[in-house]
Design an enzyme around this catalytic site. Structure first.
Site, PDB file in Angstrom:
ATOM      1  N   GLY A  52     -66.612 -18.011  62.336  1.00  0.00           N
ATOM      2  CA  GLY A  52     -65.368 -17.784  63.047  1.00  0.00           C
ATOM      3  C   GLY A  52     -65.582 -17.177  64.421  1.00  0.00           C
ATOM      4  CB  SER A  53     -63.730 -14.452  66.033  1.00  0.00           C
ATOM      5  OG  SER A  53     -63.806 -13.750  67.244  1.00  0.00           O
ATOM      6  CB  SER A  54     -67.262 -15.570  70.091  1.00  0.00           C
ATOM      7  OG  SER A  54     -66.007 -15.440  70.739  1.00  0.00           O
TER       8      SER A  54
END
Lengths: 146, 420
Positions: A64-66
């Site tokens: 998912g998110s960076s």
């Protein structure tokens, strides 16, 4: 592992001995983990609600998110984060969070990469000791010799 | 343990600290990244879109202040991802209610400007000309939807570089030659066959979002290739990219006949037989879509559009969906977008028209970030699978997921209707 140790690849060097928690799915630390409480908040994650604080987290990897490195590093700054990570894939984002926390705050979060069989084995232990050379061994607070 | 990566004279100088502590940390980070990804060499990049400029806590500020104090600067054009705050709508997240987060985010925006980043503040960089690298360009992407869009839709080459690495790569102008930077790393091995979907399913505007969620769930670390999709606009591909990076870790996907590296299935796989095949049928679409809603009916408090940031063509779709109607007074319809897209729609007067209809246009940030944006509470509707997936955990709201038309109809009536 005749000596009871598994030898992994060091992604971020350091030593840690702590109780183990095995995550049954990858985790996005950003949006999925609260660095204030140290708990998993991703409702879709099988271990939602569990605390990672002070534990060696056996985790397949991040997803998912960076924002994952930032949240991991923030939790290490706040001392709500993991004591160390045992991973199944060479994850540059988890490693970046550990590198930043080391550089900015001198906070340790060793990361060791294991092959699939060793990763599954470590996930059955009560506690884990990670050595600076990447050796990983069981640490059982109840059964261990003094 | 020694690093296998070969360093040139300049890289060695950076690593030694001769050029300052900021460059030293940046090069240390890149050597570690090369080591972790088993890369033997670096490749120069043309462009960076960074996420470290997003406030994730004190660590975000400490890192940026360290770079600023120690002579950090960027080697390539560097653009900022969305921020926590909207400087043009300060009431959205009031500084007096959240002094640490809002103050921290504002300071972070200043520091990255001082370091030389361009103030894009958008998670959809590809919606503006300076944010569209060419096919084959090596770049740094960070935000998960943008990484997937850059790779899949534009044919640029990036891995997903999270906080700290993104900035260190932009400072050194290089990344390890590994993963999606290599031809072999871009080959699809997992086929998602949608050939059996009905025409109704194929035409459903929520299909790309739902398909992206399925890709994320099923593909693991494999690169997916979609077979049998009749058509897909850039906005549809944006939806697949966003959802695939939300439910999973999809950093690139191919759509046969549509994306640039997949004129044929063989081209997408590099001629290697796929190792997995998932048949996407109507039942899978329906069950995946229904799980994106925690509540399907009831009085509505807010509608959130623009995750990732709304494009000009999506604003055109919003005008069509509104069809001259106005948003119900009990509902907030929030659309997040970038400064550049607002300027584009402002040049033809759409912003004034939409505001007159009760639409609130929000810049620079997103409505699912915490602290919660004003009025985003209770039952919220969205057309974004990414928003629907994250918001219940992050904000504690109820979510109804639907098409843009369904979102707009609900905003006008004040109630979420049954899809049936």
């Amino acid at each position: 592992m005749a000596d009871g140790k598994i030898h992994g690849r060091v992604l971020h060097a350091g030593a840690a001995t702590a109780p183990m928690i095995r995550l049954d799915a990858p985790l996005s630390f950003w949006g999925g983990f609260d660095p204030v409480t140290g708990r998993i908040i991703d409702h879709a994650h099988p271990q939602v609600g569990e605390s990672l604080t002070g534990r060696v987290v056996v985790i397949p990897g991040s997803r998912g998110s960076s924002g994952t490195p930032g949240v991991l590093a923030e939790s290490l700054r706040r001392a709500t984060g993991p004591a160390g990570l045992v991973v199944q894939k060479a994850d540059i984002n988890l490693t970046a969070g550990a590198v930043a926390a080391k550089a900015l705050y001198d906070r340790a979060c060793p990361i060791v990469l294991l092959d699939d069989a060793s990763f599954a084995e470590v996930g059955t232990w009560n506690g884990v000791a990670i050595a600076t050379d990447g050796a990983v061994s069981p640490d059982d607070p109840d059964g261990a010799a003094p | 343990m020694g690093s296998p990566v070969r360093l040139d004279e300049r890289e060695q100088r950076w690593l030694s600290g001769t050029d300052g502590a900021a460059m030293q940390l940046a090069m240390q980070m890149m050597v570690t990244a090369a080591d972790v990804s088993s890369a033997a060499e670096f490749v120069e990049i043309e462009f960076a879109h960074i996420n470290s400029s997003f406030y994730s806590g004190q660590v975000s500020l400490d890192f940026a202040e360290f770079l600023l104090a120690n002579g950090g600067s960027f080697a390539v054009p560097t653009h900022t991802n969305a921020s926590l705050i909207d400087c043009s709508t300060p009431g959205l997240r009031a500084e007096r209610d959240h002094p640490v987060e809002v103050g921290g985010a504002r300071r972070l925006m200043e520091i990255y400007a001082e370091l030389g980043a361009s103030a894009m503040w958008s998670c959809a960089p590809y919606a503006e000309p300076t944010g569209r690298p060419g096919k084959g360009a090596h770049i740094v992407g960070s935000e998960s939807n943008a990484v997937s869009f850059f790779n899949s839709v534009l044919g640029a080459r990036t891995n997903k570089y999270g906080d700290f690495i993104d900035v260190c790569a932009a400072m050194t102008g290089r990344v390890p030659l590994a993963g999606l930077h290599t031809d072999a790393g871009r080959r699809a091995s997992h086929v998602f066959d949608v050939t059996g979907l009905s025409a109704d399913d194929q035409d459903d505007p929520t299909l790309p979002h739902v398909l992206g969620i399925i890709l994320g769930h099923e593909a693991g670390s494999a690169i997916p290739v979609i077979v049998g999709l009749g058509s897909a606009s850039e906005d549809d591909l944006k939806a697949i990219a966003a959802a695939g990076g939300t439910s999973g870790a999809v950093e690139m996907f191919h759509v046969v006949g549509i994306t640039p590296e997949a004129p044929t299935l063989d081209a997408a796989t590099g001629g290697v037989a796929p190792t997995r095949r998932t048949i996407v049928d109507s039942a899978l679409i329906r069950s995946t879509r229904s799980r994106l809603s925690t509540s399907s009916t009831g009085p509505l408090r807010a509608v959130c559009l623009g995750t990732p940031h709304f494009t000009a063509s999506e604003f055109a779709g919003l005008r069509t969906a509104l069809d001259g109607r106005s948003v119900d007074g009990r509902v907030q319809l929030l659309v997040t977008t970038s400064r550049a897209v607002l300027a584009e729609i402002g040049s033809v007067g759409w912003d004034e028209e939409l505001r007159a209809a009760g639409v609130q246009i929000v810049l620079d940030t997103c409505t699912y970030y915490t602290p919660r944006a004003r009025g985003v509470a209770g039952l919220v509707m969205t057309n974004s699978a990414k928003w629907a997936y994250y918001a219940p955990g992050i904000l504690g709201v109820e979510v109804a997921f639907g098409s843009l038309q369904e979102c707009v109809d609900a905003a006008v009536s004040g109630r979420v209707g049954d899809r049936g």
